[in-house]
Design an enzyme around this catalytic site. Sequence first.
Site, PDB file in Angstrom:
ATOM      1  N   GLY A  44       5.713  -9.920  -0.651  1.00 26.07           N
ATOM      2  CA  GLY A  44       4.543 -10.417   0.069  1.00 26.07           C
ATOM      3  C   GLY A  44       4.871 -11.118   1.376  1.00 26.07           C
ATOM      4  O   GLY A  44       4.046 -11.877   1.892  1.00 26.07           O
TER       5      GLY A  44
ATOM      6  N   GLU B 216      10.340  -8.334   9.734  1.00 25.39           N
ATOM      7  CA  GLU B 216      11.608  -7.596   9.544  1.00 25.39           C
ATOM      8  C   GLU B 216      12.709  -8.186  10.430  1.00 25.39           C
ATOM      9  O   GLU B 216      13.506  -7.456  11.042  1.00 25.39           O
ATOM     10  CB  GLU B 216      11.423  -6.101   9.866  1.00 25.39           C
TER      11      GLU B 216
HETATM   12  P1  ADP Z   1       7.103  -7.465   1.749  1.00 25.20           P
HETATM   13  O1  ADP Z   1       6.747  -7.676   3.195  1.00 25.20           O
HETATM   14  O2  ADP Z   1       7.787  -8.662   1.122  1.00 25.20           O
HETATM   15  O3  ADP Z   1       7.839  -6.166   1.473  1.00 25.20           O
HETATM   16  P2  ADP Z   1       4.312  -6.837   1.416  1.00 25.20           P
HETATM   17  O4  ADP Z   1       3.508  -8.000   1.920  1.00 25.20           O
HETATM   18  O5  ADP Z   1       4.468  -5.655   2.315  1.00 25.20           O
HETATM   19  O6  ADP Z   1       5.738  -7.381   0.923  1.00 25.20           O
HETATM   20  O7  ADP Z   1       3.711  -6.251   0.063  1.00 25.20           O
HETATM   21  C1  ADP Z   1       3.374  -7.063  -1.040  1.00 25.20           C
HETATM   22  C2  ADP Z   1       2.503  -6.200  -1.959  1.00 25.20           C
HETATM   23  O8  ADP Z   1       3.323  -5.178  -2.534  1.00 25.20           O
HETATM   24  C3  ADP Z   1       1.932  -6.887  -3.170  1.00 25.20           C
HETATM   25  O9  ADP Z   1       0.755  -7.598  -2.861  1.00 25.20           O
HETATM   26  C4  ADP Z   1       1.614  -5.709  -4.064  1.00 25.20           C
HETATM   27  O10 ADP Z   1       0.372  -5.121  -3.716  1.00 25.20           O
HETATM   28  C5  ADP Z   1       2.670  -4.688  -3.705  1.00 25.20           C
HETATM   29  N1  ADP Z   1       3.728  -4.458  -4.705  1.00 25.20           N
HETATM   30  C6  ADP Z   1       4.306  -3.266  -4.976  1.00 25.20           C
HETATM   31  N2  ADP Z   1       5.287  -3.391  -5.896  1.00 25.20           N
HETATM   32  C7  ADP Z   1       5.364  -4.708  -6.233  1.00 25.20           C
HETATM   33  C8  ADP Z   1       6.208  -5.490  -7.127  1.00 25.20           C
HETATM   34  N3  ADP Z   1       7.157  -4.934  -7.852  1.00 25.20           N
HETATM   35  N4  ADP Z   1       5.992  -6.815  -7.183  1.00 25.20           N
HETATM   36  C9  ADP Z   1       5.017  -7.399  -6.454  1.00 25.20           C
HETATM   37  N5  ADP Z   1       4.202  -6.726  -5.600  1.00 25.20           N
HETATM   38  C10 ADP Z   1       4.359  -5.389  -5.469  1.00 25.20           C
END
Ligand code: ADP
Length: 202
Positions: free
Chosen positions: A21, A100
């Site tokens: 997130g 990122e």
């Molecule tokens: P990050 O930037 O840390 O990669 P994002 O904000 O893009 O995270 O995405 C978070 C979202 O990813 C969560 O709200 C959920 O909808 C989705 N998601 C997919 N897989 C998972 C997981 N294993 N745990 C938590 N959220 C997940």
Amino acid sequence: MLKSPYSGGHLEVIVGPMFSGKSEELIRRVTRALIARQRIAVFKPALDDRYHAAHVASHAGRTIEALAVPDVAAIHAHLSGQGELLSAAPEGLDVIGIDEAQFFGPELVPLVLDLADAGVRVILGGLDLDFRAEPFGLMPELLARAESVDKLTAICTVCGAPATRTQRLIGGHPARFDDPVVLVGAQESYEARCRVHHEVER
Ligand code: ADP
């Protein structure tokens, strides 16, 4: 009006594994600043070597406008008015968001510290650990120098515990420790995992 708990410029860092997130949280903070009519610039690393208008997108589908840049010099050029897509003047900039951040070089550190010293609220999102669970590039330096650090967790896809690590899979199998940190063109996928279920082939 109080803009944040800090009286002047400062550095906020949001870290955690993939799917924790980070982008959602960056988008939430930037959106609130936009509602407050603050002047904002958002950057992310470009996969190619050109500037282009882009979006920071969360895995859940929320987006905000951003400028994709090839390197830190391009952020500097943009902020000092030499960028191709100049829109926000650097003087009077209230907030800068960078997603990122782990993909930028160490020269990002002095840039964001100068901005914070100049009164800008800097919000950075990035992976604290690479797929091997080793500290990712410049992130330790940013974490040490930040006023605020939020370390988010995802949900482990194996057991449902809080996930602090990013599992890289190549053809469904755990990646090797000596694989490059940034893979180009491979059949890779990623999952959030806890310490127990994170695997690296040695
Ligand atoms: P990050 O930037 O840390 O990669 P994002 O904000 O893009 O995270 O995405 C978070 C979202 O990813 C969560 O709200 C959920 O909808 C989705 N998601 C997919 N897989 C998972 C997981 N294993 N745990 C938590 N959220 C997940």
